[in-house]
Design an enzyme around this catalytic site. Structure first.
Site, PDB file in Angstrom:
ATOM      1  N   CYS A 161      64.873 -49.317  50.010  1.00 51.20           N
ATOM      2  CA  CYS A 161      65.213 -48.288  51.909  1.00 51.20           C
ATOM      3  C   CYS A 161      63.925 -49.903  52.422  1.00 51.20           C
ATOM      4  O   CYS A 161      63.814 -50.463  52.101  1.00 51.20           O
ATOM      5  CB  CYS A 161      64.769 -47.130  51.135  1.00 51.20           C
ATOM      6  SG  CYS A 161      63.439 -46.955  50.578  1.00 51.20           S
TER       7      CYS A 161
ATOM      8  N   ARG B 260      64.014 -42.887  49.539  1.00 47.65           N
ATOM      9  CA  ARG B 260      64.935 -43.260  49.603  1.00 47.65           C
ATOM     10  C   ARG B 260      64.881 -43.828  48.608  1.00 47.65           C
ATOM     11  O   ARG B 260      65.361 -42.932  46.734  1.00 47.65           O
ATOM     12  CB  ARG B 260      66.046 -43.387  50.414  1.00 47.65           C
ATOM     13  CG  ARG B 260      66.095 -42.588  51.672  1.00 47.65           C
ATOM     14  CD  ARG B 260      66.477 -43.454  52.968  1.00 47.65           C
ATOM     15  NE  ARG B 260      65.996 -44.242  53.905  1.00 47.65           N
ATOM     16  CZ  ARG B 260      66.192 -44.934  54.191  1.00 47.65           C
ATOM     17  NH1 ARG B 260      67.091 -44.615  55.297  1.00 47.65           N
ATOM     18  NH2 ARG B 260      65.153 -46.062  54.825  1.00 47.65           N
TER      19      ARG B 260
ATOM     20  N   ASP C  59      67.113 -41.816  56.776  1.00 50.62           N
ATOM     21  CA  ASP C  59      65.511 -42.295  57.006  1.00 50.62           C
ATOM     22  C   ASP C  59      64.768 -40.860  56.975  1.00 50.62           C
ATOM     23  O   ASP C  59      64.914 -40.555  57.787  1.00 50.62           O
ATOM     24  CB  ASP C  59      65.480 -43.042  57.495  1.00 50.62           C
ATOM     25  CG  ASP C  59      63.746 -43.578  57.562  1.00 50.62           C
ATOM     26  OD1 ASP C  59      62.823 -42.392  56.579  1.00 50.62           O
ATOM     27  OD2 ASP C  59      63.217 -44.442  58.343  1.00 50.62           O
TER      28      ASP C  59
HETATM   29  P1  4NP Z   1      62.264 -44.872  53.195  1.00 47.48           P
HETATM   30  O1  4NP Z   1      61.026 -44.568  54.005  1.00 47.48           O
HETATM   31  O2  4NP Z   1      62.566 -46.317  53.971  1.00 47.48           O
HETATM   32  O3  4NP Z   1      63.380 -43.757  52.363  1.00 47.48           O
HETATM   33  O4  4NP Z   1      61.070 -45.030  51.470  1.00 47.48           O
HETATM   34  C1  4NP Z   1      60.380 -44.667  55.351  1.00 47.48           C
HETATM   35  C2  4NP Z   1      58.914 -44.400  54.721  1.00 47.48           C
HETATM   36  C3  4NP Z   1      58.165 -45.199  55.174  1.00 47.48           C
HETATM   37  C4  4NP Z   1      58.683 -45.762  56.928  1.00 47.48           C
HETATM   38  C5  4NP Z   1      59.689 -45.038  56.714  1.00 47.48           C
HETATM   39  C6  4NP Z   1      60.620 -45.353  56.738  1.00 47.48           C
HETATM   40  N1  4NP Z   1      57.708 -46.097  57.478  1.00 47.48           N
HETATM   41  O5  4NP Z   1      57.736 -46.198  58.688  1.00 47.48           O
HETATM   42  O6  4NP Z   1      56.729 -46.153  57.208  1.00 47.48           O
END
Ligand code: 4NP
Length: 167
Positions: free
Chosen positions: A10, A16, A128
């Protein structure tokens, strides 16, 4: 026999994909195929490198009996050699992974998780949850449960490779 290696990817590797790793690991353990499959996760971004999964993701996963202990790491090019299947959570992840691939063989390992949805067939990604509320984290776990069970069924049937590479 070499283990079949699956990498979930992800953006941040704190919501995720570490949840995907834990869901998949539990399902393969329940089905007695842990010896045949290895699972890991990584992020497109290295922004959260070394961090535990997001607290909210850990809390929602814990309610389903899942402990998330993976430490965030960015995807590296060696992952394309090491893993047999690289599963992105959304189109942006898949596009970014494709940009990283050097060869067509490497590119062929990249798939979007939605291709394994059954109950959620028709949805095109795992959204997300980072900037949203509790329901987003529950949705992640529901979608992962659906996709990971389908992946495990294909592994048990011995048709995962055919399904992925011939369609
Ligand atoms: P992930 O969620 O891709 O599911 O781990 C996110 C975690 C952090 C960020 C964006 C999405 N961020 O912008 O820091």
């Amino acid at each position: 026999m070499e283990k079949y290696k699956i990498l979930f990817v992800c953006l941040g590797n704190i919501c995720r994909s570490p949840a995907a790793q834990a869901v998949m690991e539990r399902i393969i353990a329940e089905r007695g195929i842990s010896g045949r499959v290895e699972v890991d996760s990584a992020g497109i971004s290295g922004y959260h490198k070394g961090d535990l999964p997001d607290k909210r993701m850990r809390v929602h996963a814990a309610r389903r009996g899942l402990r998330l202990t993976h430490l965030s790491r960015p995807v590296s090019h060696s992952d394309f050699e090491c893993f047999d299947l690289i599963i992105g959570m959304d189109d942006a992840n898949v596009d970014d992974l494709r940009d990283m691939a050097y060869t067509l063989d490497e590119e062929r390992k990249i798939v979007r998780i939605s291709r394994f949805f059954r109950a959620f067939r028709g949805q095109d990604c795992i959204p997300d949850p980072y900037y949203g509320g509790a329901e987003g984290f529950e949705n992640v776990l529901d979608l992962l449960d659906d996709a990971c069970n389908a992946i495990a069924d294909l592994i048990v049937a011995g048709t995962l490779e055919t399904e992925v590479f011939n369609s």
